[in-house]
Write a protein that holds these residues in place. Structure first.
Motif, mmCIF file in Angstrom:
data_model
loop_
_atom_site.group_PDB
_atom_site.id
_atom_site.type_symbol
_atom_site.label_atom_id
_atom_site.label_comp_id
_atom_site.label_asym_id
_atom_site.label_seq_id
_atom_site.Cartn_x
_atom_site.Cartn_y
_atom_site.Cartn_z
ATOM 1 N N HIS A 1 -0.231 0.970 7.181
ATOM 2 C CA HIS A 1 -0.192 0.202 5.931
ATOM 3 C C HIS A 1 0.868 -0.895 5.970
ATOM 4 O O HIS A 1 1.675 -0.970 6.901
ATOM 5 N N HIS B 1 -5.864 -6.717 2.901
ATOM 6 C CA HIS B 1 -5.625 -5.293 3.203
ATOM 7 C C HIS B 1 -5.930 -4.438 1.971
ATOM 8 O O HIS B 1 -6.562 -3.377 2.092
ATOM 9 N N CYS C 1 -7.977 -0.908 1.382
ATOM 10 C CA CYS C 1 -7.048 0.225 1.361
ATOM 11 C C CYS C 1 -6.784 0.752 -0.058
ATOM 12 O O CYS C 1 -5.966 0.180 -0.797
ATOM 13 N N CYS D 1 -2.861 1.503 -0.825
ATOM 14 C CA CYS D 1 -1.983 0.376 -1.176
ATOM 15 C C CYS D 1 -2.390 -0.267 -2.502
ATOM 16 O O CYS D 1 -1.541 -0.760 -3.237
HETATM 17 ZN ZN LIG Z 1 -2.666 0.339 2.888
#
Ligand SMILES: [Zn+2]
Length: 223
Positions: A9, A34, A38, A41
């Motif tokens: 991450h 990202h 994800c 996150c």
């Molecule tokens: Zn992440």
């Protein structure tokens, strides 16, 4: 496509800076891309946004411009322009599949239509006009099994995998994973053999190639 939850991450400080709106454009786009891949996150940024919201409400109120509400409402009515529709139509299924928004928006066309620059055997780079100052953003596309030149750099290199996977001394990075290499790292990423590897890379600082072919390759990456 096998979409899995990322293992590697972004650093907590990067997510905090993103939430606070203090990242540069290139790192913001990388972070947002990202986040598209994800859940972990995304959850963390939502938490930071909530904390930031509480802090903001505790600050002394500032008078808004008299036309602020009108301006906000006008933005809500905005519809995509014919030019934006045309750009969206020009993006093929492969690109939609592998390149999430907001990065796709910045590329603006299909991966196959981009003016890739050859950087070595089975390695292509597409510089993106996102960097400012010492920040450099690019897409890197390598054939399966290709090895990037060994290199280190003076700043921080953040690499987000969009397709395929690569390995270096620190592990194996697949779709959605972020590799953060500092000037202390001297790594040689190698793409997995079974698929091409597509990455979005942001380098803050200047690359410094090391290893056997470093001196030879330097001119090709415009240092
Ligand atoms: Zn992440």
């Amino acid at each position: 496509m096998t979409d899995t939850t990322p293992v590697f991450h972004l650093e907590p400080e990067v997510l905090l800076a993103y939430s606070a709106g203090s990242l540069d454009e290139a790192n913001s786009v990388l972070t947002a891309t990202h986040l598209a891949l994800c859940p972990r996150c995304r959850h963390e940024v939502a938490r930071l946004d909530a904390v930031g919201g509480i802090l903001t409400t505790q600050l002394a109120p500032t008078a808004l411009a008299s036309d602020a509400l009108t301006a906000v409402l006008a933005r809500l009515d905005e519809v995509p322009s014919p030019v934006e529709d045309k750009v969206a139509a020009a993006i093929d299924d492969e690109t939609r599949h592998w390149v999430p928004e907001p990065l796709r928006h910045y590329i603006g066309t299909s991966l196959s239509a981009l003016p890739w620059k050859r950087r070595g055997f089975a390695i292509h780079e597409l510089p993106l006009s996102l960097g400012a100052g010492s920040v450099r953003a690019s897409l890197i596309r390598t054939g399966g099994g290709a090895a990037l030149p060994a290199h280190s750099h003076d700043g921080v290199e953040t690499t987000l995998v969009l397709r395929g996977a690569f390995r270096d001394d620190s592990g194996r990075y697949a779709r959605g994973d972020v590799s953060t290499a500092t000037s202390a790292d001297d790594h040689r990423p190698v793409a997995d053999p079974d698929d091409e590897c597509l990455c979005f890379s942001v380098i803050d600082g200047s690359l410094r190639l090391t290893g056997r072919f470093g001196r030879l390759l330097n001119p090709f990456i415009r240092i």
